[in-house]
Structure formats: structure tokens, C-alpha cells
Design an enzyme around this catalytic site. Sequence first.
Site, short mmCIF file in Angstrom:
data_model
loop_
_atom_site.label_atom_id
_atom_site.label_comp_id
_atom_site.label_asym_id
_atom_site.label_seq_id
_atom_site.Cartn_x
_atom_site.Cartn_y
_atom_site.Cartn_z
N PRO A 2 39.03 34.61 32.36
CA PRO A 2 38.83 35.18 33.70
C PRO A 2 40.16 35.30 34.43
O PRO A 2 40.99 34.39 34.39
CB PRO A 2 37.94 34.13 34.38
CG PRO A 2 37.23 33.45 33.26
CD PRO A 2 38.23 33.40 32.15
N GLU A 3 40.38 36.44 35.06
CA GLU A 3 41.60 36.65 35.82
C GLU A 3 41.27 36.53 37.31
O GLU A 3 40.15 36.20 37.67
CB GLU A 3 42.21 38.01 35.46
CG GLU A 3 42.56 38.09 33.97
CD GLU A 3 43.25 39.38 33.57
OE1 GLU A 3 43.95 39.98 34.41
OE2 GLU A 3 43.09 39.80 32.40
#
Length: 276
Positions: A2-3
Site C-alpha cells: 500500500p502506498e
Amino acid sequence: MPELPEVETVRRGLNRLIKGKTIKDVNVLYDKIIVGSKAEFCKKLSGKKLLDVDRRGKYLLFRFSGELTMVSHLRMEGKYFVRRKGEPVEKHTHVIFYLMDGSELHYNDVRKFGRMELFKTGEETTLSGISKLGPEPTEKDFDSQKFYEGLQKKKKPIKTALLDQTLVAGVGNIYDDEVLYMAKIHPLTPCNELSRKQADCLRNSIIDELEKASEKGGTTIRSYANAFLEEGSFQFFLQVYGKTGEKCGRCGTPIEKIVVGQRGTHYCPKCQVMKK
């Protein structure tokens, strides 16, 4: 992994679902998720009220009463789900927070790479991963002059530099490819060879792209889901990432994929030309 947009979406969802609720008890099913003593972790959180969920870069910061902050890093596969009392516990659920109102917050992590650690509020900034973070990618925090000066001190490829989180927080592999495409910069370009105009364009692209991705709930490539078990939709707006062989939306040239710093990297060979 996840960014920033995905973590920001989780943060917003958690605030909508459990902000203001009080922890009754905590059950840790996989000890390594917790940094430090599991017993102390559970004891300190018991009876604490969740005041807010903040974010710094890709870290979630759970702010509790009693000046207590839980730092949570989702790493590759970490997810938070809210469940009603008595619902089945999902496979790969490793931490369960039992809330006073009868609901439960489940932390689920297939790879078990995620970590949680408690700090006195304010002292979480001493965590090595947080202390080295660059500014948040916002108009207010992301100064164009400081960004340009930071670039001039680095000789590494711009693709790699954006991933190390020191120039700006929150840019991961997906959005790295996207913002370099938007700014028409070849991913192998040495940082110190970028002009001030290119740096400003890149800075603006980062702010714009991460904001838009956050509004779309992030990008779902494999198994990301937010606190409502909803997938993000920004993958439908990606322009180069995962588009190998497809035509560039600007010039029609096929998108190519190379490896930069051991990371798969997508770019347009015509729009993103590196100066010789």
C-alpha cells in the site's frame, strides 16, 4: 505494498468507523506483529479511547487517550476490518481489538510483515522509519525550492530517489512511474541533472497524482481493500504502470518496462527521453 493514497484511504475509513470508541481488551494472535512486549501492549491499550487516526507517510498513527500513540505499518498485505461481536475470525487475522460497544477491529495480514508499536504521543517521531521521512506531498508542506536543492545533492536515478522517502513521503513504485510520466522525465535521469523547471513540474505532479488517487480510494493491484472492505478504483486511471506494450496516451508509442533499482519500471520511450 500500500502506498500513501491507500493508507490515507484506510485512515479516513477508520476514523469514520471507530473514532471515539474505547478499547476493552486486545488479543494478539501472532506475537511478531507487536514490537516490544505483547503483554504491555495489551495492558496499555485497555480502557483507552481512540481520539483520532493520523498518518505520516505510509504509517498510520492511532491517537489514544492518555497521550498514547500506536504506530501501525501495513507493509505488504496489512488490512483493518471492523466486525460485529460474534462474527467469524478471518484467516490471517493476527490482532483483535475488542471495543466497549461490542464491535471489533481486526488486523489481517497474509504475509505477517506488518508491525505495531506504542509510543508516548509525540515520541513516535523518533522511530527510524518516521524520523527520516521527507515532507508530506501537499502544497503546504512540499516546498519546491527545498525539493530542488535536495535533488541537486543526489546522483542516483530519480526513480530510485523518490522511493527512499527522504525527498518526499509516500511515493511508492506505482505512483513513482506515474508522476515521472506526467512530468516527462526518464526514470534513469540522475537527480542532479534535473532542471529547476523539471523539478517544479515533478513536484506538482506528485501532489496532484497522490491527491487524485486518494480521492479514488487508492489503487487495487492485488489484494488491497480499505476499512469498508472496498477496493480502490485508481487503477483504472493509471497511464503507464502495468501498461507494457500498450500505446502511450499522449503519443501512441508502446509503453516499455525496464528494471531500475530492482524495481519494475514503466515509461514512454518517446515522451520520457533522457538527455545524453
